[in-house]
Design a protein around this motif. Structure first.
Motif, PDB file in Angstrom:
ATOM      1  N   LEU A 122       0.831  -1.200   0.000  1.00 50.10           N
ATOM      2  CA  LEU A 122       0.000   0.000   0.000  1.00 50.10           C
ATOM      3  C   LEU A 122       0.872   1.260   0.000  1.00 50.10           C
ATOM      4  O   LEU A 122       0.629   2.213  -0.744  1.00 50.10           O
ATOM      5  CB  LEU A 122      -0.896  -0.016   1.238  1.00 50.10           C
ATOM      6  N   LYS A 123       1.902   1.226   0.846  1.00 47.31           N
ATOM      7  CA  LYS A 123       2.753   2.416   0.993  1.00 47.31           C
ATOM      8  C   LYS A 123       3.485   2.752  -0.309  1.00 47.31           C
ATOM      9  O   LYS A 123       3.534   3.910  -0.718  1.00 47.31           O
ATOM     10  CB  LYS A 123       3.768   2.177   2.115  1.00 47.31           C
ATOM     11  N   PHE A 124       4.019   1.732  -0.972  1.00 45.96           N
ATOM     12  CA  PHE A 124       4.795   1.989  -2.190  1.00 45.96           C
ATOM     13  C   PHE A 124       3.908   1.928  -3.432  1.00 45.96           C
ATOM     14  O   PHE A 124       4.240   1.285  -4.426  1.00 45.96           O
ATOM     15  CB  PHE A 124       5.970   1.006  -2.269  1.00 45.96           C
TER      16      PHE A 124
ATOM     17  N   GLY B  15       7.237  -0.701  -7.372  1.00 46.51           N
ATOM     18  CA  GLY B  15       8.231  -1.754  -7.552  1.00 46.51           C
ATOM     19  C   GLY B  15       9.627  -1.324  -7.140  1.00 46.51           C
ATOM     20  O   GLY B  15       9.830  -0.227  -6.613  1.00 46.51           O
ATOM     21  N   PHE B  16      10.591  -2.213  -7.393  1.00 43.03           N
ATOM     22  CA  PHE B  16      11.987  -1.858  -7.109  1.00 43.03           C
ATOM     23  C   PHE B  16      12.877  -2.656  -8.048  1.00 43.03           C
ATOM     24  O   PHE B  16      12.429  -3.613  -8.680  1.00 43.03           O
ATOM     25  CB  PHE B  16      12.346  -2.157  -5.646  1.00 43.03           C
ATOM     26  N   GLU B  17      14.103  -2.239  -8.141  1.00 42.65           N
ATOM     27  CA  GLU B  17      15.029  -2.950  -9.030  1.00 42.65           C
ATOM     28  C   GLU B  17      15.536  -4.205  -8.344  1.00 42.65           C
ATOM     29  O   GLU B  17      16.027  -4.152  -7.234  1.00 42.65           O
ATOM     30  CB  GLU B  17      16.195  -2.039  -9.403  1.00 42.65           C
TER      31      GLU B  17
ATOM     32  N   ARG C 125      19.235  -6.399  -0.397  1.00 33.56           N
ATOM     33  CA  ARG C 125      19.289  -5.291   0.560  1.00 33.56           C
ATOM     34  C   ARG C 125      17.995  -5.093   1.317  1.00 33.56           C
ATOM     35  O   ARG C 125      18.004  -4.792   2.503  1.00 33.56           O
ATOM     36  CB  ARG C 125      19.662  -3.996  -0.168  1.00 33.56           C
ATOM     37  N   ILE C 126      16.860  -5.286   0.638  1.00 33.87           N
ATOM     38  CA  ILE C 126      15.604  -4.894   1.290  1.00 33.87           C
ATOM     39  C   ILE C 126      15.282  -5.733   2.529  1.00 33.87           C
ATOM     40  O   ILE C 126      14.519  -5.301   3.375  1.00 33.87           O
ATOM     41  CB  ILE C 126      14.399  -4.918   0.312  1.00 33.87           C
ATOM     42  N   PHE C 127      15.888  -6.922   2.647  1.00 33.35           N
ATOM     43  CA  PHE C 127      15.610  -7.744   3.825  1.00 33.35           C
ATOM     44  C   PHE C 127      16.569  -7.449   4.969  1.00 33.35           C
ATOM     45  O   PHE C 127      16.493  -8.054   6.026  1.00 33.35           O
ATOM     46  CB  PHE C 127      15.673  -9.236   3.462  1.00 33.35           C
TER      47      PHE C 127
ATOM     48  N   PHE D  42      17.218  -1.746   8.417  1.00 27.51           N
ATOM     49  CA  PHE D  42      17.337  -0.312   8.107  1.00 27.51           C
ATOM     50  C   PHE D  42      17.682  -0.017   6.647  1.00 27.51           C
ATOM     51  O   PHE D  42      18.077   1.087   6.311  1.00 27.51           O
ATOM     52  CB  PHE D  42      18.366   0.371   9.024  1.00 27.51           C
ATOM     53  N   GLU D  43      17.540  -0.982   5.776  1.00 34.70           N
ATOM     54  CA  GLU D  43      17.802  -0.731   4.359  1.00 34.70           C
ATOM     55  C   GLU D  43      16.523  -0.278   3.682  1.00 34.70           C
ATOM     56  O   GLU D  43      15.472  -0.897   3.805  1.00 34.70           O
ATOM     57  CB  GLU D  43      18.317  -2.001   3.658  1.00 34.70           C
ATOM     58  N   ARG D  44      16.602   0.822   2.941  1.00 28.88           N
ATOM     59  CA  ARG D  44      15.436   1.343   2.241  1.00 28.88           C
ATOM     60  C   ARG D  44      15.880   1.782   0.852  1.00 28.88           C
ATOM     61  O   ARG D  44      16.949   2.343   0.684  1.00 28.88           O
ATOM     62  CB  ARG D  44      14.854   2.527   3.000  1.00 28.88           C
ATOM     63  N   LEU D  45      15.038   1.506  -0.134  1.00 31.35           N
ATOM     64  CA  LEU D  45      15.429   1.822  -1.505  1.00 31.35           C
ATOM     65  C   LEU D  45      14.839   3.142  -1.973  1.00 31.35           C
ATOM     66  O   LEU D  45      15.308   3.738  -2.933  1.00 31.35           O
ATOM     67  CB  LEU D  45      14.972   0.712  -2.458  1.00 31.35           C
TER      68      LEU D  45
END
Ligand SMILES: Nc1ncnc2c1ncn2[C@@H]1O[C@H](COP(=O)(O)OP(=O)(O)OP(=O)(O)O)[C@@H](O)[C@H]1O
Ligand SMILES: [Mg+2]
Lengths: 126, 292
Positions: free
Chosen positions: B191-193, B224-226, B232-234, B237-240
């Motif tokens: 929902l957020k992204f 989405g994301f690359e 990294r996303i797991f 404190f990692e955020r894309l």
């Protein structure tokens, strides 16, 4: 409780086999002839029979094996035949009768244990 | 097995054992029993050692978790002081500060607030291993629909939807509150992204895998994301995506992965920039003996 039936007319052999294989959760039964082996097998349903081929009396080890392997209710009992002589015809007859494994006398306790474990666990001979 | 050859007397006719053979056999037997006994002792010893290692490991892991929990708690205290003194500055030195000073203090307060959130998330994460619930068979359809109800109404309020296609509906042995939290976290991300101006469409599906496990898919139609950043996303404190546009501490997926792993499962994702994202969670039906 696992049951192993030792069949030999020589009491000393039976006793040596028994002390070698004794273990918690396992009972070693004795029979001194082919006839007695058949009766005890029908009665006790052992997991494994270790039986000498040559025994006095009307039924020898090969005949007893044939009988046991033919009956529906006992055909799954594993049988190791013992022989004191490297006689290929014995081995052939025993295999035809349905024996699962063969063993030469005399044997060492270690060999006996290994043979029994392998036969009970359906491992082919090494 | 050719010992017959050593014993020419052991023929078929003369089949009873000689004294010598019996003696030899008895000797061999004694040797064998002694060897077996030694082996048993060695095995018991190494088992005991292994148990001790496992216990030590469990304790040090526990200590680390406890430390993390206390540390994040204790660090909150000075932060609260900073907020209090910032407020004092603003009320008592209004004149001297002027508008620029005011703004600096607000920024300071903002930074402190972010720090507080990070610490909250960190302690929530370490509590995960401490606060566990017994694993029990749970109807996954119910667990999931309860957990995502809030996000569903948010999505609908934005003109979008959240659909559950939990078919077939498995009963899995899980820590239900934790698994619920994980699904909530995944749909909250979905929902957020979301894409600006596009109503969020979220779908959760289930299917049985070839090796008898269950796979749940959480799919969205967001930004989405690359995929090269998948690892990294797991991580904590990692955020894309820029924190100005999308708030968050970057702990959500870290917690998700931890929960899934504690259930003996796996989590991964597929996406490409601009094309929505799909998260895949594979869980076994039954739990093997508890892991920490
Ligand atoms: N559904 C998604 N679509 C696009 N990007 C995502 C999605 N889910 C996660 N991400 C990316 O992965 C990053 C990490 O996600 P995670 O849930 O761990 O943190 P967060 O949502 O930023 O913060 P938190 O969950 O702690 O509030 C996000 O910041 C975002 O960049
Ligand atoms: Mg998140």
């Amino acid at each position: 409780m696992e049951k192993i039936l030792v069949v030999d007319n020589d009491k000393e052999v039976r006793e040596l086999v028994e002390v070698t294989l004794a273990a918690p959760g396992r009972r070693v039964l004795h029979a001194e002839s082919g006839k007695m082996a058949i009766e005890m097998t029908l009665d006790q349903k052992p997991d494994l029979i270790i039986m000498d081929i040559v025994m006095p009396g009307e039924i020898n080890g090969i005949e007893a094996t044939r009988f046991i392997k033919k009956r529906q209710e006992t055909k799954d009992v594993k049988i190791i035949l013992l022989t004191a002589k490297v006689d290929p015809s014995f081995k052939k007859q025993g295999a035809e009768a349905g024996a699962d494994n063969f063993f030469l006398k005399p044997f060492s306790p270690r060999e006996l244990k290994e043979k029994v474990e392998r036969t009970l666990n359906n491992f082919p001979d090494a | 097995m050719t010992q017959g050859a050593d014993n020419p007397h052991c023929g078929v006719e003369e089949k009873s054992l000689t004294k010598k053979q019996v003696l030899k056999y008895a000797e061999d037997l004694a040797v064998l029993f002694r060897a077996e006994k030694n082996q048993r002792l060695r095995l018991e010893e190494s088992n005991a050692q292994l148990k001790k290692y496992a216990e030590d490991l469990r304790l040090s892991h526990q200590e680390l978790q406890d430390f993390l929990l206390t540390a994040s708690h204790d660090l909150q205290e000075p932060l609260r002081k900073a907020v209090t003194f910032g407020d004092l500055l603003k009320t008592r030195f209004r004149q001297q500060l002027g508008p620029a000073g005011f703004e600096y203090i607000d920024r300071l307060a903002g930074a402190v607030q972010r720090m507080q959130r990070l610490l909250d998330d960190l302690s929530a994460y370490s509590r995960l291993t401490i606060e566990t619930h017994p694993r029990a068979p749970a109807n996954m359809g119910e667990v999931i629909s309860d957990a995502v109800a809030g996000v569903k109404s948010q999505a609908e309020a934005l003109g979008g939807s959240l659909k559950l296609e939990i078919q077939p509906n498995p009963v899995l042995e899980v820590d239900a509150p934790q698994i619920g939290q994980m699904f909530k976290c995944l749909v909250a991300n979905g929902l957020k992204f979301r894409k600006r101006g596009v109503p969020p469409e979220l779908v959760i599906r289930s299917r049985r895998t070839d090796d008898g496990k269950w796979e749940f898919t959480v799919r969205d139609n967001g930004i989405g994301f690359e995929e090269k950043y998948l690892d990294r996303i797991f991580k904590p404190f990692e955020r894309l995506h820029p924190s100005g546009e999308y708030d968050g501490a970057g702990m959500g997926l870290t917690v998700c992965r931890k929960i899934v792993e504690r259930h003996g499962g796996e989590i991964t994702a597929k996406s490409s920039a601009g094309n929505g994202a799909a998260f895949f969670v594979v869980l076994p039906e039954k739990q093997s003996p508890p892991r920490s």
